[in-house]
Design a protein around this motif. Sequence first.
Motif, PDB file in Angstrom:
ATOM      1  N   HIS A 208       0.926  -1.176  -0.054  1.00 18.77           N
ATOM      2  CA  HIS A 208      -0.052   0.128   0.135  1.00 18.77           C
ATOM      3  C   HIS A 208       0.770   1.027   0.107  1.00 18.77           C
ATOM      4  CE1 HIS A 208       1.071  -0.381   4.433  1.00 18.77           C
ATOM      5  NE2 HIS A 208       1.021   0.822   4.105  1.00 18.77           N
TER       6      HIS A 208
ATOM      7  N   ASP B 144       0.802   5.041   2.102  1.00 21.48           N
ATOM      8  CA  ASP B 144       0.211   5.716   3.044  1.00 21.48           C
ATOM      9  C   ASP B 144      -0.692   7.086   2.460  1.00 21.48           C
ATOM     10  OD1 ASP B 144       1.123   3.863   4.710  1.00 21.48           O
ATOM     11  OD2 ASP B 144       2.845   5.232   5.481  1.00 21.48           O
TER      12      ASP B 144
ATOM     13  N   ASN C 152       8.247   7.941   5.018  1.00 15.62           N
ATOM     14  CA  ASN C 152       7.665   7.718   3.871  1.00 15.62           C
ATOM     15  C   ASN C 152       6.724   8.917   3.243  1.00 15.62           C
ATOM     16  OD1 ASN C 152       8.070   4.900   4.201  1.00 15.62           O
ATOM     17  ND2 ASN C 152       5.868   4.546   4.945  1.00 15.62           N
TER      18      ASN C 152
ATOM     19  N   HIS D 157       4.837   0.206   0.008  1.00 11.92           N
ATOM     20  CA  HIS D 157       5.638  -0.557   0.874  1.00 11.92           C
ATOM     21  C   HIS D 157       4.885  -1.817   1.288  1.00 11.92           C
ATOM     22  CE1 HIS D 157       3.878   2.858   3.058  1.00 11.92           C
ATOM     23  NE2 HIS D 157       3.498   1.993   4.148  1.00 11.92           N
TER      24      HIS D 157
ATOM     25  N   PHE E 193       1.497   8.989  11.438  1.00  7.85           N
ATOM     26  CA  PHE E 193       1.185   9.492  10.061  1.00  7.85           C
ATOM     27  C   PHE E 193       0.752  10.965  10.342  1.00  7.85           C
ATOM     28  CE2 PHE E 193       0.327   4.962  10.684  1.00  7.85           C
ATOM     29  CZ  PHE E 193       0.460   4.459   9.465  1.00  7.85           C
TER      30      PHE E 193
HETATM   31 NI    NI Z   1       2.327   2.117   5.550  1.00  9.94          NI
END
Ligand code: NI
Length: 329
Positions: A201, A203, A240, A258, A274
Amino acid sequence: MVILSKPVIEQFSYIRNKQPSAALFPPLIPMVDLSKPDSKHQIIKACEEFGFFKVINHGVPMELISRLESEATEFFSLPLCEKEKTGQPKPYGYGNKRIGPNGDVGWVEYLLLTTNQDPNLATENPESFGVALNNYMAAVKKMACEILEMVADGLKIQPRNSLSKLMMDEQSDSVFRLNHYPPCPDALQSLNGNVIGFGEHTDPQIISVLRSNNTAGLQISLRDGSWISVPPDQYSFFINVGDSLQVMTNGRFNSVKHRVMANSVKSRLSMIYFCGPPLSEKIAPLPCLMRGDQQSLYKEFTWFEYKRSAYASRLAHNRLMHFEKIAAS
Ligand code: NI
Ligand code: OGA
């Protein structure tokens, strides 16, 4: 972990090819020393080439990290019925094997929390877990803010807090996740190839800041579609690029695909912050990044709209597709 009714073997996805990358010398993961004066240029290069990098000299005290790691380990070692008292992850709570509402499963259990409310933790000692979480999140938030300011500087976006202010806003919709991947029984591994801990997926947020214990498992996809393993490093953080930053940079940065493979002997514990904008924030390519007659590749959306669309789709789905502008032919 929950015993599901179907045999486990039928429920999990496997990767038969044990070698993630066919390349003889897969590229090294970019490493950025945040204490160096040229780190912003390295960050920009890494975001363009990989959408992913490791940071060292990050300023987050090791003590805060170890403290949260031991609290989280204690939490995940509780009996299932205790962990479930935290409630289902709808949206925040404890989840086991099922990732999201659309049928994705993985060899993982997790705790999903919002960053701007005290967590509701059903443990013996919720205060000490809560303190460890809050201290860790505050330190990581500060580092993430610095990284986003370096990104803005490196891209010559004015003012330099244009990106960081989105996650520093009181209304910011940032989330925090603890993932625990128990060792996966040998039999499963050898019969079926590698078991998926967390399926591939990207993010959806702006950036994600990941720290894990010293167990391997994380892999990233390169632009050519091959996968490389990320050597674990418990003293560093991994960043990320998320879908929202891909859109804001009009595709100059790529959100990195990832996944996590289960490990047959060691358990993996990861903690991810996140960085999300407020729900009402409009996400679109930043005009100051458009060069010459460059066209915007994406339609404008609010973070609320994007999040809703992302959570309504499977993990591996290219969620940005619905927001791409189709070039007029
Ligand atoms: Ni992730
Ligand atoms: C995630 C994720 C990786 C890991 O939760 O989005 O990519 O190592 N986790 O747990």
